[in-house]
Design an enzyme around this catalytic site. Structure first.
Site, PDB file in Angstrom:
ATOM      1  CE  LYS A   1      -3.882   1.994   2.663  1.00  0.00           C
ATOM      2  NZ  LYS A   1      -4.755   1.788   3.841  1.00  0.00           N
TER       3      LYS A   1
ATOM      4  CB  SER B   1      -7.986   3.894   3.068  1.00  0.00           C
ATOM      5  OG  SER B   1      -7.127   3.215   3.985  1.00  0.00           O
TER       6      SER B   1
ATOM      7  CB  SER C   1      -8.611   1.014   6.000  1.00  0.00           C
ATOM      8  OG  SER C   1      -9.261   2.237   6.221  1.00  0.00           O
TER       9      SER C   1
END
Length: 483
Positions: free
Chosen positions: A76, A151, A175
């Site tokens: 990420k 996210s 998330s």
């Protein structure tokens, strides 16, 4: 080769069916071909990946056989990676190349993983749709008109689309688990402090936790094994021995006590998701689990508490991005005040600005006691609810989200509606507990997840339950059409 899990890749390497370099080239070509549809990557690190793959093959040729040696993954884009753009999906950090590796990145690199790239996300991890990225929204591979959750939507979408077997992610209020549910993959949020946060761009420091997204619980166990452990660089890292997470995957569920909170099944839950959760409960009962209704009375207060605490910490953490030392700087500032205002106004997107302002307000003189302090008291009540429940049951089960994924734009004019989608996930972050989401079925072609929560440092228990469930169901092997 793109259909293989981490466990299958490790077996393939062991039997010399293919090399890491061969697999890496296949996946890089697949990312180049298919990712423009879903926009799950911000950066593709082809040169680094091939270099790491060749090094992994050389280590295997010299007799090493680690399960992650040569395994392709992605990070990420808020994990610092030395010499590679680490943007947190923001214009503010578009030009930032990290001078060092985050602890998670360093540990996985030492284990021999191959970094294919950096995945897209909500800006500074603030969002539930992965649509606030400076680099454009991530699409859900199950239906490109729908959000993939956030996210960590880029990591989840890339794994769901079979662009790679697994990826790192972070979870501040759901998330990891929410995008895992929306894209039909498995997502694991470990206990707070189980995995180092050093080198991860912070959103809310007391809530953020690094974790894993993969297709199976077994793969999450493999990736967590490489990530977990004490880090003296992180003051919130806990010096606790790391067990072998794969050793207990096949343990029997006979007598396992599952708690189902009655508060999870109120008016806000889509009845179709409720039916799928009940089906999952029945499947686990067939495997010997015992189900008991429990109560988590303070869950009703969790969302308002979270959306005071998280923005408050965000307003503090993001104050460092001022256009002076690094990050975006406005053109021709008139003075220092103008530099601050325009650099931050231009560099941060709308959702980030909203949360900074909410947080600054909650921490301001006269409001700290009324909002922030009260939210922290509610946080303690939420934790106490879980401690009471875990005296009676071994794990807690319920829906990951109250609704399936929504269409892009459906909640743009009502941010509170998007915040309410976190109702089942944020409590684990407030309490610091480990949580896992696993595929549990579909509603009108869109995936649905079931969430498991366990006591502190009982990730092995979550992975065991999820692995046994996945050994007797096939939801997790379903693939989105076209991928």
């Amino acid at each position: 080769m793109h259909q293989m899990t981490l466990a299958e890749i490790a077996r393939g390497f062991a039997h010399k069916k293919f090399s890491s370099e061969e697999l890496t080239k296949v996946l890089l070509a697949r990312i180049t071909q298919l990712d423009p549809q879903i926009n799950s990557f911000i950066s593709i690190t082809e040169e680094l990946a091939l270099k790491q793959a060749k090094a992994a093959d050389a280590r295997r040729a010299n007799g090493e056989n680690g399960v992650l040696l040569g395994a392709p993954i992605a990070h990420k884009d808020l994990f610092c990676t030395r010499g590679i753009r680490t943007s947190s999906a923001s214009k503010m950090l578009d030009n930032f190349k990290a001078p060092y590796d985050a602890t998670v990145v360093a540990k996985l690199a030492a284990a021999g993983t191959v970094t294919l790239g950096k995945t897209n996300m909500d800006e500074f991890a603030m969002g539930s749709a992965s649509d606030s990225s400076w680099y454009g929204a991530v699409k859900n591979p199950w239906n490109l008109e729908y959000v993939p959750g956030g996210s960590s939507g880029g990591s989840a979408a890339a794994v769901a689309a079979r662009l790679l077997p697994a990826a790192t992610a972070t979870d501040t209020g759901g998330s990891i688990r929410q995008p895992a549910a929306f894209t039909n993959v498995t997502g694991l949020k470990p206990t707070y402090g189980r995995v180092s946060r050093w080198g991860i761009i912070a959103y809310a420091s007391s809530l953020d936790q690094a974790g894993a997204v993969a297709r199976t619980a077994e793969d999450c166990a493999i990736l967590l094994q490489g990530m977990a452990g004490f880090d003296p660089n992180d003051s919130t890292s806990i010096d606790e021995p790391v067990p072998d997470y794969t050793a207990s995957l096949n343990a029997s569920l006979q007598g396992l006590r599952i708690g189902v909170p009655k508060e999870y099944f109120g008016a806000g839950l889509d009845p179709r998701i409720a039916d799928l959760i009940q089906n999952s409960i029945k499947e686990l009962q067939k495997l010997g689990a015992v189900v008991k209704e429990i109560s988590l009375p303070n869950i009703l207060h969790a969302i308002p508490a979270y959306y005071v605490i998280a923005p408050a910490e965000a307003s503090s953490n993001l104050s460092r991005f001022d256009g002076v030392r690094f990050g975006h700087r406005c053109e021709d500032p008139n003075n220092l005040e103008d530099l601050y205002k325009r650099s931050r106004g231009e560099g941060f997107g709308a959702e980030v600005q909203r949360r900074i302002m909410v947080g600054a307000y909650a921490l301001s003189a006269g409001y700290y006691d009324a909002y922030y302090l009260k939210a922290q008291k509610i946080r303690r009540l939420v934790k106490n609810d879980f401690m009471t429940a875990f005296n009676e049951v071994d794990i807690i089960l319920g829906p990951t989200t109250p609704n399936p994924a929504w269409k892009f734009g459906a909640k743009n004019n009502d941010p509170v509606a998007a915040y309410l989608e976190d109702v089942y996930t944020i409590t684990a972050n407030l309490a610091g507990l480990p949580g896992l989401s696993m595929p549990a079925g579909f509603v009108e072609g869109l995936p649905v997840g079931v969430q498991l929560l366990a006591p502190y440092f009982q990730e092995g228990r979550l992975l065991n339950v999820a692995h046994q469930y996945q050994s007797h169901t096939d939801w997790h092997v379903r693939i989105p059409q076209g991928f």
